[in-house]
Design a protein around this motif. Structure first.
Motif, PDB file in Angstrom:
ATOM      1  N   HIS A 132     -11.695   4.966   5.646  1.00 30.48           N
ATOM      2  CA  HIS A 132     -11.718   3.733   6.431  1.00 30.48           C
ATOM      3  C   HIS A 132     -12.898   2.858   6.038  1.00 30.48           C
ATOM      4  CE1 HIS A 132     -12.860   1.278   9.986  1.00 30.48           C
ATOM      5  NE2 HIS A 132     -11.555   1.107  10.071  1.00 30.48           N
ATOM      6  N   SER A 191       0.828  -1.206   0.000  1.00 27.91           N
ATOM      7  CA  SER A 191       0.000   0.000   0.000  1.00 27.91           C
ATOM      8  C   SER A 191       0.862   1.255   0.000  1.00 27.91           C
ATOM      9  CB  SER A 191      -0.921   0.014   1.227  1.00 27.91           C
ATOM     10  OG  SER A 191      -1.801  -1.072   1.213  1.00 27.91           O
ATOM     11  N   ASP A 219      -7.168   2.839   5.910  1.00 27.47           N
ATOM     12  CA  ASP A 219      -7.036   1.632   6.727  1.00 27.47           C
ATOM     13  C   ASP A 219      -8.333   0.825   6.734  1.00 27.47           C
ATOM     14  OD1 ASP A 219      -5.695  -0.096   8.701  1.00 27.47           O
ATOM     15  OD2 ASP A 219      -7.171   0.699  10.094  1.00 27.47           O
ATOM     16  N   ASP A 259      -2.544   1.322   6.820  1.00 29.48           N
ATOM     17  CA  ASP A 259      -2.712  -0.039   7.338  1.00 29.48           C
ATOM     18  C   ASP A 259      -2.582  -0.146   8.852  1.00 29.48           C
ATOM     19  OD1 ASP A 259      -3.374  -2.716   6.713  1.00 29.48           O
ATOM     20  OD2 ASP A 259      -1.294  -3.331   7.008  1.00 29.48           O
ATOM     21  N   THR A 284      -5.864  -2.927   3.082  1.00 27.51           N
ATOM     22  CA  THR A 284      -5.632  -1.502   2.851  1.00 27.51           C
ATOM     23  C   THR A 284      -5.295  -1.268   1.386  1.00 27.51           C
ATOM     24  OG1 THR A 284      -4.949  -1.068   5.124  1.00 27.51           O
ATOM     25  CG2 THR A 284      -4.154   0.454   3.458  1.00 27.51           C
TER      26      THR A 284
END
Length: 342
Positions: free
Chosen positions: A134, A35, A120, A95, A141
């Protein structure tokens, strides 16, 4: 996910070149590394200056990813890492959902005046950012990073390096697409990443077929000699001490996936891996589960940890023997939940 106001703010922030610090969690896995490097490539393509920071090292089998050599390891070189944070206009946290996950990097973060963005998929996030992208239902992620780039209207900017990094993140965090978090959307994302140049065969080979022979011997030892199966609790666990790790020339990441072995046994729904940390720092614990047993709640309640419903981690400050005694005592409390037929 994001409100129109938040989306507008992000587009405004990224509208002109700026300095960005990307921070991944301690002991980063494939999702964190993939990520972070994907976001680095994406932002650099738009003219931003980007630093990627890791609180400590990560396994060799993740170091093939494009951009890996530019990652700053805070544990080895704290000064450049702190400097990158203090000079940043924007900090992106990837993450993780708590600043406890970045160790001593939080000291520089707390001094920084930079805008904070979190991307995340872990449940129960803490509120430490200005904007959070989120989704606890996301497989990874990396999947959310793909969604984020697409939401900004920049899907066409995804090139081969970004695609391979995101594919690696999704593949590792879904257990090669076998975990319950894998959805139709996950497969749609992967299909589009392949269209953008992702190379699944190459990625799998780099991650899965890149072992030292002694690592396989460690994994075999863990299963053959150290795995305990407790049918009455539908539980299995493995313990590894520092002396055992040294015997097999342990390197960061060598026990990756070992916690999944007990749970592959028929009738087992809960597994744990207990690994002794060096210098008396305690016991690192990994948890996995099947079906509805929530290891996130188990880790949060009993071992100062957390994660996902079926995959979590924790830590014990007791000795290995004391930790296992505590764990077995807890299993008695959860017996009906783990094994309703008992």
């Amino acid at each position: 996910m994001l409100t129109e106001k938040e989306l507008s703010k992000i587009k405004e922030l990224f509208g002109t070149p700026c300095k960005v610090a990307i921070i991944m969690h301690k002991s980063p896995d494939g999702d964190a590394v993939g990520s972070s490097l994907a976001v680095k490539h994406y932002l650099e393509k738009s003219g931003h200056t980007v630093s990627v920071l890791s609180p400590n090292g990560y396994p060799e089998f993740l170091k093939w990813m494009p951009g890996n050599k530019s990652v700053i390891d805070f544990e080895k070189t704290p000064a450049p890492a702190n400097q990158a944070i203090l000079k940043a206009d924007i900090i992106i946290f990837l993450d993780f959902n708590s600043l406890k996950r970045i160790g001593d990097l939080d000291k520089a973060v707390n001094k920084s005046k930079a805008f904070r963005l979190v991307i995340d998929h872990h449940p129960q996030p803490e509120d430490f950012a200005d904007i959070a992208f989120h989704n606890a239902k996301g497989s990874s992620t990396a999947e959310l990073v793909y969604d984020f780039i697409t939401l900004l209207g920049d899907n066409k900017k995804i090139h081969k390096d970004i695609a391979n990094c995101l594919y690696a993140g999704i593949m590792t965090d879904t257990g090669s697409f076998r975990f319950a978090s894998t959805t139709a959307h996950t497969h749609d994302v992967v299909a589009d990443l392949i269209r953008h140049g992702a190379e699944p065969v190459k990625v799998h080979r780099f991650i899965d077929d890149n072992n030292r022979d002694i690592r396989l011997r460690l994994l075999g030892y863990g299963v053959m000699e150290k795995m305990k199966i407790l049918p009455e609790f539908a539980t299995g666990f493995i313990t590894l001490t520092q002396s055992e790790l040294k015997r097999f020339d342990y390197k960061e990441g060598d026990t990756e996936g070992l916690v999944n072995e007990p749970i592959s046994v028929k009738g087992i729904v809960f597994s744990a891996l207990f690994t002794e940390l060096p210098d008396g720092e305690g016991i690192k614990i990994s948890f996995r589960s099947k079906d509805t047993f929530d290891v996130n709640q188990f880790a949060r309640k009993h071992f100062n940890g957390g994660g996902h419903m079926n995959a979590a981690g924790g830590k014990s400050d007791m000795s290995m023997d004391e930790t296992i005694i505590e764990f077995l005592t807890l299993l008695s409390q959860y017996k009906k939940e783990l094994n309703p037929k008992s």
